[in-house]
Design an enzyme around this catalytic site. Structure first.
Site, PDB file in Angstrom:
ATOM      1  N   TRP A  42      -7.077   9.437   2.007  1.00 33.41           N
ATOM      2  CA  TRP A  42      -6.056  10.155   1.230  1.00 33.41           C
ATOM      3  C   TRP A  42      -6.625  10.730  -0.062  1.00 33.41           C
ATOM      4  CZ3 TRP A  42      -2.292   6.937  -2.252  1.00 33.41           C
ATOM      5  CH2 TRP A  42      -3.005   5.963  -2.935  1.00 33.41           C
ATOM      6  N   ASP A  43      -7.959  10.687  -0.208  1.00 30.04           N
ATOM      7  CA  ASP A  43      -8.573  11.056  -1.479  1.00 30.04           C
ATOM      8  C   ASP A  43      -8.318  12.508  -1.878  1.00 30.04           C
ATOM      9  OD1 ASP A  43     -10.750   8.629  -2.169  1.00 30.04           O
ATOM     10  OD2 ASP A  43     -10.197   8.846  -0.073  1.00 30.04           O
ATOM     11  N   GLU A  45      -2.905  -2.358  -0.256  1.00 32.41           N
ATOM     12  CA  GLU A  45      -3.842  -2.816   0.782  1.00 32.41           C
ATOM     13  C   GLU A  45      -4.050  -4.325   0.821  1.00 32.41           C
ATOM     14  OE1 GLU A  45      -6.722   0.879   1.884  1.00 32.41           O
ATOM     15  OE2 GLU A  45      -7.429  -0.441   0.285  1.00 32.41           O
ATOM     16  N   LYS A  77      -4.253  -4.860  -5.242  1.00 28.52           N
ATOM     17  CA  LYS A  77      -5.616  -4.352  -5.344  1.00 28.52           C
ATOM     18  C   LYS A  77      -5.667  -3.169  -6.296  1.00 28.52           C
ATOM     19  CE  LYS A  77      -9.123  -2.089  -2.439  1.00 28.52           C
ATOM     20  NZ  LYS A  77      -9.413  -1.617  -1.060  1.00 28.52           N
ATOM     21  N   GLN A  78      -4.634  -2.319  -6.214  1.00 26.17           N
ATOM     22  CA  GLN A  78      -4.589  -1.094  -7.011  1.00 26.17           C
ATOM     23  C   GLN A  78      -3.139  -0.676  -7.143  1.00 26.17           C
ATOM     24  OE1 GLN A  78      -6.530   2.084  -4.835  1.00 26.17           O
ATOM     25  NE2 GLN A  78      -5.731   1.354  -2.891  1.00 26.17           N
TER      26      GLN A  78
END
Length: 803
Positions: A355-356, A494, A615-616
């Site tokens: 998805w970057d 995630e 995680k983020q």
């Protein structure tokens, strides 16, 4: 240190992998890591050359099952060049006493420079100076120039210049138990007096790769006759060149390489194309000059200048732009390629596309929109595969894969290795269906920046409508709540992939996923009415879109569930508020680095699914992608109350529960803090700047840069700190610079204006356009919209009315 050079002094074997990744040179068609030309993959060095879109599949036996993985192929190594004196050992850093070592990446000119001064086992001193490039004007060319100076010896110098097709994919330790042998030798030969050629073919995808190399010796810019001998083996070809040197003499070895594949346009056969190219190209120095001109043009178009009193920040930001432009350049738009998450710099994530683009296209939309369009076409060409995937999963519309490669099938691994525990574990990350919303978001914002109605008509609208169909089909109605729900997915976090009391993987009502689905449905309705009538009818006929579907989209966009818990905290997913709190202090004391908390917990036979950990950014991604006004409108449309403290309250809540296990995390947090806490925003921004250059995750960068994080730091400057927003045909500006950032200047493209300069310094905002034939654009600041024609300038005092 300057803003235009990344410099390393001294040779440090433990840092070589990091330096190789960060000193990669490329042009969007292919890229080569900054490995020493005399080196091979030996645990210290890892030469790697990667061609955009060149994938191959191999099957391996893992945990008693056959697993197929598709990888970006490590192409034949074009770098090999070494030398020896009087038939002694071939030069290798490990075998000599290094007296001076310097490596520099010249960002302005796109050249890697290396200086080695050493004494060999015979006591002879030699100086080696090298320059290399991957040509930015001609995407098929690369060059290596080596100057060897005999400081205090006389004797015979023998140079070996080779092409090595015997390489494999082995650059990531946790993949080495998998089959990485993708290249099958096809031919190796001497094709001319000074030229060799090696051809290989990928084992499954049958892509033919050809490299041809021309090697010459020069003294005082003139070609020197040398004794020459060809060395040819299976998958390998070399030229050995020899001549005599006296003490104080120096000789320059010029190696120019051409690379083609069977995927290239307008060629008969890649080997013929490569050899023909070499027969026409000029010297290394002339090619280097052309290359420098191409980079100067790129920097004029894509540069961003900041002043914060620290030259390093400016250098790292330039480095990020540099690596972005080496991965996706003007050569990319005509290729069938996506954006590999780790660039063309290494083999982590197997070169897959995630998805970057969500973090990369905002930069490209405002610099090189034609490249954005090319990358979006990659998604459009895989729309049929996405439709098949949706049908196979029981849904309608188009369901794009979380990890994409050559064909558009789901490439996410079914197993992943936890290097801390040594266990292979089920991987459920393919359930990150939010990738579909990211694609729709990118299409819509490309249109907002470019007003490219043709793209919307022929490509973009179909993608958005089919993704909206998918969201409408995966959403289920809960009669008791009178709400629609999306179940069995994963969010950007995630760490969480399921419930401990439920066997099947997936989470229910991930807030980010649900809100993004609503946004897609609304944009699909906008796009439907935006299309010209004839085009709209053609598309309706093509995809069979009915009026009842549009009505369902309207209903879901008003009734989607968004979970909350506690003091109006948006729940990351249903049940998040019931999870246990983690002993953060205890884990930090025990492990120090807890970025990858998921691996730590699994090695303890525990799971992140027990805890309120991330995680983020997950929920906070909503605050990254949307303005307060946009979110207020979305939440109120859904019938949820909105208060001015909702964003800062949620930011603080999730900040305390995030391990920042992704390089994207710091930049997102920098963004969401920018309006409420500029000091902390700047701290997170600097953390994001350092994520790759300092390898803050402890060993991930040598496997490939994190391209989304690099591009995201640039985007934080341009869209967050400078406040650029493209909306409703207006280029809006709302600067909010941190106190430490004194000045920002950038030049971009907006709606056929390829030279819009925005400068913020102190309390002054200046917007200027270059002369040209484009029509006026609309500039918005503090609610006022004005027209700005070609060659005009508008100045605002940030604390006063516009002038």
């Amino acid at each position: 240190m300057t803003a235009w050079s990344l410099v390393y002094e001294g040779f440090e074997p433990s840092q070589e992998g990091l330096r190789e990744a960060l000193c990669t040179v490329g042009n969007g068609y292919f890229a080569t890591r900054g490995a020493a030309p005399e080196a091979c993959a030996d645990g210290v060095h890892y030469p790697g050359t990667y061609i955009a879109g060149c994938f191959d599949r191999r099957t391996s036996e893992v945990a008693d099952r056959s697993v197929e993985n598709e990888s970006l192929v490590n192409a034949p190594n074009w770098l090999p060049l070494t030398f020896r004196i009087d038939e002694g050992p071939w030069f290798a850093l490990a075998d000599v006493e290094v007296e001076e070592y310097r490596q520099e990446l010249d960002l302005r000119r796109g050249v890697m420079i290396r200086l080695v001064r050493f004494r060999d086992v015979a006591g002879r001193r030699t100086t080696l100076t090298q320059r290399r490039f991957v040509h930015m004007r001609d995407p098929h060319l690369a060059g290596l120039q080596s100057t060897i100076r005999a400081e205090d010896w006389s004797g015979r110098l023998e140079v070996r210049s080779a092409l090595d097709g015997r390489v494999a994919n082995c650059g990531v330790a946790r993949y080495r138990s998998l089959d990485g042998h993708h290249l099958v030798p096809a031919s190796a030969r001497e094709t001319g007096e000074d030229t060799i050629c090696v051809q290989v073919e990928t084992s499954q995808s049958r892509v033919r790769i050809a490299e041809a190399a021309r090697t010459r010796m020069l003294r005082n810019s003139g070609v020197v006759p040398a004794r020459r001998r060809a060395v040819v083996e299976e998958g390998y070809a070399a030229h050995d060149l020899a001549l005599d040197l006296d003490a104080g003499d120096e000789i320059t070895v010029e190696k120019v390489v051409a690379l083609y594949t069977s995927r290239d346009h307008a060629i008969s056969e890649p080997g013929l194309a490569a050899c023909h190219k070499l027969s026409r190209v000029p010297s290394f120095d002339e090619l280097a000059d052309q290359h420098a001109v191409a980079w100067a043009r790129l920097w004029d178009r894509c540069g961003i200048a900041i002043a914060d009193g620290d030259e390093r920040s400016a250098m790292v930001l330039n480095l990020h732009v540099f690596h972005l432009l080496q991965t996706v350049s003007e050569h990319t738009h005509d290729l069938d390629v996506g954006v590999p998450a780790r660039g063309l710099h290494g083999e982590a994530y197997r070169g897959h596309i995630f998805w970057d683009e969500l973090f990369i296209l905002p930069f490209l939309n405002l610099r090189m929109p034609e490249v954005s369009k090319g990358l979006l076409r990659y998604r459009y060409r895989r729309l049929t595969a996405a439709r098949y995937a949706a049908r196979d999963a029981g849904f309608e519309g188009a369901m794009y894969p979380w990890q994409s490669g050559s064909s558009g099938r789901e490439e996410t691994q079914t197993l992943h290795l936890n290097p801390r525990s040594g266990r292979w574990l089920p991987d459920h990350s393919h359930l990150q269906r939010h990738i579909n919303s990211a694609i729709a978001y990118n299409v819509w914002h490309y249109y907002q920046a470019t007003d490219d109605l043709d793209f919307l008509v022929f490509h973009g609208a179909e993608m958005i409508l089919e993704i909206a169909r998918f969201w409408a089909s995966i959403a289920t109605y809960n009669r008791a709540l009178d709400r629609y729900e999306i179940k069995g997915v994963m969010g950007p976090d995630e760490y969480h992939d399921g419930y401990r009391d439920r066997e099947e993987p997936g989470l229910d009502n991930n807030a980010y996923t649900n809100v993004m689905a609503v946004w897609v449905l609304l944009r699909a309705l906008d796009v439907f009415h935006l299309l010209p009538e004839a085009s709209r009818q053609n598309l309706v006929d093509k995809i069979g879109l009915g009026r009842e579907e549009l009505e369902r989209w309207e209903e879901i966009s008003r009734k989607m569930l968004v979970p909350f818990h506690g003091d109006r905290i948006i729940s990351q997913f249903d049940g998040y508020g019931d999870l246990e709190e983690l002993d953060w202090l205890g884990y930090q004391e025990r492990y120090g680095d807890i970025h990858r908390l998921d691996r730590i917990l699994e090695a303890e036979d525990d799971t992140p699914n027990r805890y309120k950990v991330s995680k983020q950014a997950d929920v906070l991604m909503l605050f990254y992608l949307f303005s307060t006004e946009d979110l207020r409108e979305l939440f109120q449309r859904l019938g949820y109350e909105w208060d001015d403290e909702l964003i800062p309250r949620n930011v603080e809540y999730y900040l305390q529960r995030t391990s920042h296990g992704s390089t994207l995390s710091a930049l997102v947090h920098s963004w969401v803090l920018a309006r409420t806490d500029r000091k902390r925003s700047w701290e997170f921004f600097n953390g994001a700047l350092e994520s790759d250059v300092s390898d803050v995750q402890g060993g991930t960068t040598p496997e490939g840069i994190h391209l989304g994080a690099m591009a995201g730091t640039v985007d934080v400057v341009q869209r967050c700190y400078v406040g650029i927003e493209t909306r409703d045909g207006v280029l809006w500006l709302n600067p909010q610079l941190p106190e430490e950032l004194r000045r920002v200047q950038l030049t971009g493209a907006y709606r056929r204006h390829f030279g819009v300069t925005v400068e913020v310094e102190g309390d002054r905002l200046r917007v200027a356009t270059r002369p040209g034939p484009a029509p006026p654009i609309r500039i918005g600041y503090r609610g006022e919209v004005v027209e700005l024609g070609p060659g005009e300038t508008r100045v605002y005092e940030l604390s006063e009315a516009p002038t």
